[in-house]
Write an enzyme that holds these catalytic residues in place. Structure first.
Site, PDB file in Angstrom:
ATOM      1  N   SER A  48     -61.449 -14.629  82.692  1.00 32.81           N
ATOM      2  CA  SER A  48     -61.674 -14.219  84.082  1.00 32.81           C
ATOM      3  C   SER A  48     -60.464 -14.553  84.952  1.00 32.81           C
ATOM      4  CB  SER A  48     -62.894 -14.953  84.643  1.00 32.81           C
ATOM      5  OG  SER A  48     -62.625 -16.345  84.700  1.00 32.81           O
TER       6      SER A  48
ATOM      7  N   CYS B 170     -65.538 -24.974  79.925  1.00 33.42           N
ATOM      8  CA  CYS B 170     -64.955 -23.823  80.630  1.00 33.42           C
ATOM      9  C   CYS B 170     -63.455 -23.952  80.433  1.00 33.42           C
ATOM     10  CB  CYS B 170     -65.309 -23.886  82.114  1.00 33.42           C
ATOM     11  SG  CYS B 170     -64.329 -22.778  83.166  1.00 33.42           S
TER      12      CYS B 170
ATOM     13  N   CYS C 264     -62.906 -17.484  77.224  1.00 31.23           N
ATOM     14  CA  CYS C 264     -63.761 -17.745  78.377  1.00 31.23           C
ATOM     15  C   CYS C 264     -65.176 -17.984  77.851  1.00 31.23           C
ATOM     16  CB  CYS C 264     -63.735 -16.514  79.280  1.00 31.23           C
ATOM     17  SG  CYS C 264     -64.839 -16.594  80.690  1.00 31.23           S
ATOM     18  N   ASN C 265     -65.703 -19.157  78.125  1.00 34.34           N
ATOM     19  CA  ASN C 265     -67.068 -19.458  77.668  1.00 34.34           C
ATOM     20  C   ASN C 265     -68.083 -18.543  78.349  1.00 34.34           C
ATOM     21  OD1 ASN C 265     -66.978 -22.377  76.164  1.00 34.34           O
ATOM     22  ND2 ASN C 265     -65.375 -22.186  77.702  1.00 34.34           N
ATOM     23  N   THR C 266     -67.850 -18.254  79.616  1.00 36.34           N
ATOM     24  CA  THR C 266     -68.799 -17.460  80.399  1.00 36.34           C
ATOM     25  C   THR C 266     -68.878 -16.026  79.864  1.00 36.34           C
ATOM     26  OG1 THR C 266     -68.104 -18.796  82.297  1.00 36.34           O
ATOM     27  CG2 THR C 266     -69.400 -16.816  82.762  1.00 36.34           C
TER      28      THR C 266
ATOM     29  N   HIS D 126     -61.012 -23.261  82.151  1.00 35.95           N
ATOM     30  CA  HIS D 126     -60.226 -23.730  83.303  1.00 35.95           C
ATOM     31  C   HIS D 126     -60.153 -25.269  83.353  1.00 35.95           C
ATOM     32  CE1 HIS D 126     -60.732 -19.613  84.804  1.00 35.95           C
ATOM     33  NE2 HIS D 126     -59.908 -19.884  85.807  1.00 35.95           N
TER      34      HIS D 126
ATOM     35  N   TYR E 229     -66.275 -15.856  87.472  1.00 38.60           N
ATOM     36  CA  TYR E 229     -67.411 -15.129  86.902  1.00 38.60           C
ATOM     37  C   TYR E 229     -68.681 -15.980  86.944  1.00 38.60           C
ATOM     38  CZ  TYR E 229     -64.526 -11.494  84.552  1.00 38.60           C
ATOM     39  OH  TYR E 229     -63.705 -10.441  84.259  1.00 38.60           O
ATOM     40  N   GLY E 230     -68.505 -17.298  86.833  1.00 35.56           N
ATOM     41  CA  GLY E 230     -69.630 -18.208  86.623  1.00 35.56           C
ATOM     42  C   GLY E 230     -70.819 -18.044  87.555  1.00 35.56           C
TER      43      GLY E 230
HETATM   44  N1  DGL Z   1     -62.765 -19.753  82.264  1.00 39.17           N
HETATM   45  C1  DGL Z   1     -64.064 -19.275  82.169  1.00 39.17           C
HETATM   46  C2  DGL Z   1     -64.975 -20.062  81.259  1.00 39.17           C
HETATM   47  O1  DGL Z   1     -64.536 -20.567  80.300  1.00 39.17           O
HETATM   48  C3  DGL Z   1     -64.762 -18.691  83.348  1.00 39.17           C
HETATM   49  C4  DGL Z   1     -64.629 -19.308  84.657  1.00 39.17           C
HETATM   50  C5  DGL Z   1     -65.228 -18.428  85.740  1.00 39.17           C
HETATM   51  O2  DGL Z   1     -64.677 -17.356  85.968  1.00 39.17           O
HETATM   52  O3  DGL Z   1     -66.222 -18.842  86.343  1.00 39.17           O
HETATM   53  O4  DGL Z   1     -66.125 -20.187  81.470  1.00 39.17           O
END
Ligand code: DGL
Length: 252
Positions: free
Chosen positions: A10, A181, A72-74, A183, A41-42
């Site tokens: 994201s 996440c 990205c986990n989401t 990030h 995205y979360g």
């Molecule tokens: N980096 C992303 C993750 O691993 C998504 C973060 C987001 O966009 O909320 O979940």
């Protein structure tokens, strides 16, 4: 198909995973696409995360990448099963919070799983909790992605935010914190400072090991010697200009 490995996130977080891939396989060629125009995205509803993930991954597919990493986990929780069903010919590697190794690292205490609201809400995480979640405490990392995106991960403001989120658990024995996440590795120092005795876990190394073994299985490893990285962003050139810095932060 060409020789590129496509990475999608994201926003900037996926660069922490790209960094791990580059270290493991420096000879590969990478295309990173961040949907910085639509991050985070979360907090979004499932259908929106699916639509945005589809559009982002499509950018990679249209370039003819040989493999996709959903860094990205989401997006993985919302969309990996769908895109895998649509593209059975392609290795598509996703991510999940590293709860399993954290669970086995406990010594009588608890595990905090820090992730986005969507990751913690969706069914994939429920299944993970069923298997490894006794003594796990899911915590939504509210506001953290925004700080990282803004390049403010290393500021006192980010430290304050992390401390405030984790303060309710300060009097418990926390053996491990899962950075669920992509990030959050940029906030590692603040998270470690909140629980100096805890081990931190993230899914980056497991993900890139899996990427490597999938490439080998499909006979897709490159024969080159020194690979390249190309960055793209839905937010345009100004975001692309900032991406190299996120790669360097991972070296520090
Ligand atoms: N980096 C992303 C993750 O691993 C998504 C973060 C987001 O966009 O909320 O979940």
């Amino acid at each position: 198909m060409n020789d590129l490995i496509g990475f999608f996130d994201s926003g900037m977080g996926g660069i922490s995973v790209l960094h791990a891939a580059r270290r493991l396989m420096p000879e590969e060629n990478y295309l990173f696409y961040g949907d910085n125009a639509n991050t985070p995205y979360g907090p979004r509803p499932l259908e929106e995360i699916r639509a945005l993930s589809a559009a982002g991954i499509d950018v990679l597919l249209r370039r003819g990448v040989k493999a996709v990493v959903i860094a990205c986990n989401t997006a993985t929780s919302a969309y990996a099963e769908i895109v895998r069903a649509e593209h059975p010919e392609l290795p598509i590697i996703g991510m999940e919070p590293a709860l399993k190794p954290a669970h086995f690292a406990r010594h009588g205490g608890k595990v905090i799983v820090l992730a986005t609201a969507a990751t913690l809400r969706l069914q994939k995480f429920e299944r993970l909790m069923d298997r490894y979640g006794d003594d796990a405490i899911p915590v939504v990392g509210e506001g953290l992605v925004e700080l990282v995106e803004a390049g403010r991960a290393h500021t006192p403001e980010a430290g304050d935010r992390v401390r405030a989120l984790l303060a309710p658990y300060a009097d418990q024995q926390i053996d491990a914190v899962v950075l669920g996440c992509t990030h959050y590795p940029y906030l590692r120092a603040h998270i470690q400072a909140a629980f100096p005795q805890a081990s931190l876990f993230d899914g980056r190394d497991g993900t890139v090991q899996r990427l490597k073994s999938q490439l080998e299985k499909y006979g897709l490893r490159t024969r080159g010697t020194c690979g390249t990285i190309e960055y793209q962003s839905s937010a345009g050139e100004s975001a692309v200009q900032r991406m190299q810095r996120f790669m360097e932060w991972m070296d520090e």
